[in-house]
Design an enzyme around this catalytic site. Sequence first.
Site: not given
Ligand code: 13P
Length: 320
Positions: A172, A237
Site C-alpha cells: 500500500k 509516503n
Molecule cells: O502505515 C501507515 C498507516 O497505516 C503509516 O503510513 P506512512 O508510513 O505512509 O506514514
Amino acid sequence: NLAALNGHEVRLWMRSERQAKEIQSTNINSRYLPKCPLSENIQAHLDLNQAVQDCDHLFVAVPSKSVRQVVEVVSPLLPSKTKLLSLTKGIEPESFFLMSQVLQQVAPNHSVAVISGPNLAKEIAKGTISASVVAGKDLAQLEEIKQIISSDEFKIYTNPDILGVEFGGALKNIYAIISGMIAALGFGENSRAMVVTRALAEMTRFAVKLGANPMTLMGLAGIGDLVVTCGSAQSRNYQVGFSIGQGHTVAQAVSLTGETAEGINTLKVIQEEAKHLNVPMPLVQGLYDVIFEGRDAEDVMSNLMATDRPEDVEFMVESL
Ligand SMILES: O=C(CO)COP(=O)(O)O
Ligand SMILES: NC(=O)C1=CN([C@@H]2O[C@H](COP(=O)(O)OP(=O)(O)OC[C@H]3O[C@@H](n4cnc5c(N)ncnc54)[C@H](OP(=O)(O)O)[C@@H]3O)[C@@H](O)[C@H]2O)C=CC1
C-alpha cells in the site's frame, strides 16, 4: 503506548540518549510524537540487554532496512519465552523476505506474529478510534496481543493469512506515493478513487501469486490501509509522492518528510519481482518509470489507462 495505557510494563529501546532522557523526564517523544503525552508505564532504555530482560513480548517497530540488523543483535539476549510481533511494513530486498520471515530466520525458536492496518501512529497516540489486524500461527500469541493492546479506542481483528496481511501493509505504501503525486499534479478525487481501486487489484494479484488469500486484501491490511494512506497527508509516503509531484527529487522528497517512507524501497523490490513473476502491475511500473527512469509523473496515469486489464475485478467469489 497502548500496552502501557493498559497497565503493562513497557520498555522502549532507543539509540538517542537525548530522546530517552526526554521520555524519562517528560513522557514526551517530541521527535516523533510531539504533544502526545505517553503513559508513565513506558521506560526508555539505551541498553538493549536491560530492555529485553524477562521480556514476554518483543514489538519490532524499526524501518524494514534495519529489522535484520536489530533483531540479530537482540535475538541472543531474549529469554526463550519471548514472542515477537512485527509492526514493520516492508520487504527485505536481498532475500525478498517479508518481515515475519526475517524474524523467523533470525529467531527460529520464537513465535512470530505481524500486525498491520490503517494505523497512522499520531492518531493512535492521540487515542483516535482505530483498528488493526494481527496474523500468526501461535493463536495464544494473537490472543495475548489482543489483551495487551486492545482498548475502547483500539480494536484488534485476527486473520490466519500472514502473507496477505504483510503484503497488504508493504504494497500500500507504493500506491500512497502515487496518490500524493497525482494530488500535487491536480488530478481529482475520481482519479484518486481509480488509483485506490486499481491498486487493490494489483496488490491482490501479486499477493495471490505469492500464496495469499485474496479476501485478506479486502480487510484492514488491504483496502483499510490503502484508504488511509492514499487519502491522508499524515502519510509519509503520501508526502513523498506529493513532493515528487511538485518537482522535487526523491532524495529531496524523503528528506522533507524527515521520517521513514517505506514505499520507495518497496517499489524497487516489487517492480523487479512482478516482472520476474510476470504479474501485470501498471501502477507500480508507471511509478518506477517516473522515479527511476525519469519519465513524467503524468505517465503513471497514462500508463494505467493504456495498459491496465479490462476486468473490473478478477477474484470473483463463485455464486454462493
Ligand atoms: O502505515 C501507515 C498507516 O497505516 C503509516 O503510513 P506512512 O508510513 O505512509 O506514514
Ligand atoms: N508511523 C506510522 O504511522 C506507522 C509506521 N509503521 C511502520 O513502522 C516501521 C517503522 O517506521 P516508523 O516508526 O514510522 O519510522 P520513523 O522514521 O518514524 O521512526 C523510525 C524509528 O526507528 C528507529 N531506528 C531506525 N533504524 C534503527 C536502527 N538501525 N536501530 C535502532 N533503531 C532504529 C529510529 O531511531 P532514531 O530516532 O534513533 O533514528 C526511530 O525511532 C515502518 O515499517 C512503518 O511502515 C506501521 C504503521 C504505522
